[in-house]
Design a protein around this motif. Structure first.
Motif, short mmCIF file in Angstrom:
data_model
loop_
_atom_site.label_atom_id
_atom_site.label_comp_id
_atom_site.label_asym_id
_atom_site.label_seq_id
_atom_site.Cartn_x
_atom_site.Cartn_y
_atom_site.Cartn_z
N GLU A 62 80.58 74.53 8.53
CA GLU A 62 80.43 75.62 9.50
C GLU A 62 81.02 76.92 8.94
O GLU A 62 80.41 77.98 9.02
N THR A 63 82.19 76.82 8.34
CA THR A 63 82.83 78.00 7.75
C THR A 63 81.97 78.60 6.65
O THR A 63 81.78 79.82 6.57
N ALA A 64 81.41 77.76 5.81
CA ALA A 64 80.54 78.24 4.72
C ALA A 64 79.32 78.95 5.28
O ALA A 64 78.93 80.02 4.80
N ALA A 65 78.72 78.36 6.30
CA ALA A 65 77.55 78.98 6.92
C ALA A 65 77.90 80.34 7.52
O ALA A 65 77.17 81.32 7.34
N PHE A 66 79.01 80.40 8.22
CA PHE A 66 79.42 81.66 8.86
C PHE A 66 79.75 82.73 7.84
O PHE A 66 79.48 83.91 8.08
N ARG A 67 80.33 82.35 6.73
CA ARG A 67 80.65 83.34 5.69
C ARG A 67 79.37 83.98 5.16
O ARG A 67 79.38 85.15 4.78
N VAL A 68 78.30 83.21 5.13
CA VAL A 68 77.02 83.76 4.65
C VAL A 68 76.37 84.62 5.73
O VAL A 68 76.00 85.76 5.47
N ILE A 69 76.23 84.10 6.92
CA ILE A 69 75.45 84.82 7.93
C ILE A 69 76.21 85.96 8.60
O ILE A 69 75.59 86.89 9.10
N PHE A 70 77.53 85.88 8.59
CA PHE A 70 78.31 86.95 9.21
C PHE A 70 79.08 87.76 8.17
O PHE A 70 80.11 88.37 8.48
N ALA A 71 78.59 87.78 6.93
CA ALA A 71 79.25 88.54 5.87
C ALA A 71 79.41 90.00 6.29
O ALA A 71 78.47 90.62 6.78
N GLY A 72 80.59 90.50 6.11
CA GLY A 72 80.86 91.90 6.43
C GLY A 72 81.23 92.14 7.89
O GLY A 72 81.59 93.25 8.26
N ILE A 73 81.17 91.11 8.72
CA ILE A 73 81.56 91.24 10.12
C ILE A 73 83.00 90.76 10.24
O ILE A 73 83.35 89.67 9.78
N GLU A 74 83.84 91.59 10.85
CA GLU A 74 85.26 91.27 10.93
C GLU A 74 85.55 90.02 11.76
O GLU A 74 86.37 89.19 11.38
N ARG A 75 84.89 89.89 12.90
CA ARG A 75 85.12 88.74 13.78
C ARG A 75 83.79 88.07 14.06
O ARG A 75 82.86 88.70 14.54
N TRP A 76 83.75 86.77 13.78
CA TRP A 76 82.54 86.00 14.08
C TRP A 76 82.44 85.79 15.58
O TRP A 76 83.45 85.67 16.27
N PRO A 77 81.23 85.75 16.12
CA PRO A 77 81.06 85.51 17.56
C PRO A 77 81.66 84.15 17.94
O PRO A 77 81.40 83.14 17.28
N GLU A 78 82.49 84.14 18.96
CA GLU A 78 83.13 82.90 19.39
C GLU A 78 82.12 81.88 19.90
O GLU A 78 82.36 80.68 19.86
N SER A 79 80.98 82.36 20.38
CA SER A 79 79.98 81.45 20.93
C SER A 79 79.17 80.74 19.85
O SER A 79 78.58 79.69 20.11
N ALA A 80 79.16 81.28 18.65
CA ALA A 80 78.36 80.69 17.57
C ALA A 80 78.95 79.35 17.14
O ALA A 80 80.17 79.19 17.08
N ALA A 81 78.08 78.40 16.84
CA ALA A 81 78.53 77.07 16.42
C ALA A 81 77.46 76.37 15.58
O ALA A 81 76.28 76.47 15.87
N LEU A 82 77.94 75.69 14.55
CA LEU A 82 77.05 74.82 13.78
C LEU A 82 76.73 73.64 14.66
O LEU A 82 77.61 73.08 15.33
N THR A 83 75.48 73.23 14.68
CA THR A 83 75.07 72.14 15.55
C THR A 83 73.90 71.39 14.92
O THR A 83 73.40 71.78 13.87
N LEU A 84 73.49 70.34 15.57
CA LEU A 84 72.28 69.61 15.20
C LEU A 84 71.24 69.85 16.27
O LEU A 84 71.56 69.91 17.46
N ARG A 85 70.00 69.97 15.85
CA ARG A 85 68.93 70.11 16.84
C ARG A 85 67.72 69.29 16.43
O ARG A 85 67.59 68.90 15.31
#
Length: 85
Positions: A62-85
């Motif tokens: 999850e951390t790796a994914a967030f580092r990629v998609i939220f690069a340059g954003i100071e705070r990641w959205p608290e609602s975002a979560a890695l999940t299965l679908r």
């Protein structure tokens, strides 16, 4: 089931890049997304017995994914979560 990032507010194309990063982490850890998700769920539910390494792999993915998609954003959205679908 496939990995996804829920409640991120991002377009699918952006999420795909994060998912690729998460998949790499899980592959390197030698754990399937399903097993890692199950371990993390068990941990969060307070179960006494769960695979700590698999739960850690989920958290790292999850951390790796967030580092990629939220690069340059100071705070990641608290609602975002890695999940299965």
């Amino acid at each position: 089931m496939t990995l996804w990032i829920a409640d991120s507010g991002l377009a699918d194309a952006q999420i795909v890049a994060g998912i690729a990063a998460a998949q790499q982490v899980l592959a390197k850890a030698g754990v399937s997304a399903e097993a890692a998700h199950a371990a993390m769920s068990a941990m969060l539910e307070g179960e006494d017995e769960f695979d700590r390494d698999a739960a850690d792999a989920w958290e790292n993915a999850e951390t790796a994914a967030f580092r990629v998609i939220f690069a340059g954003i100071e705070r990641w959205p608290e609602s975002a979560a890695l999940t299965l679908r």
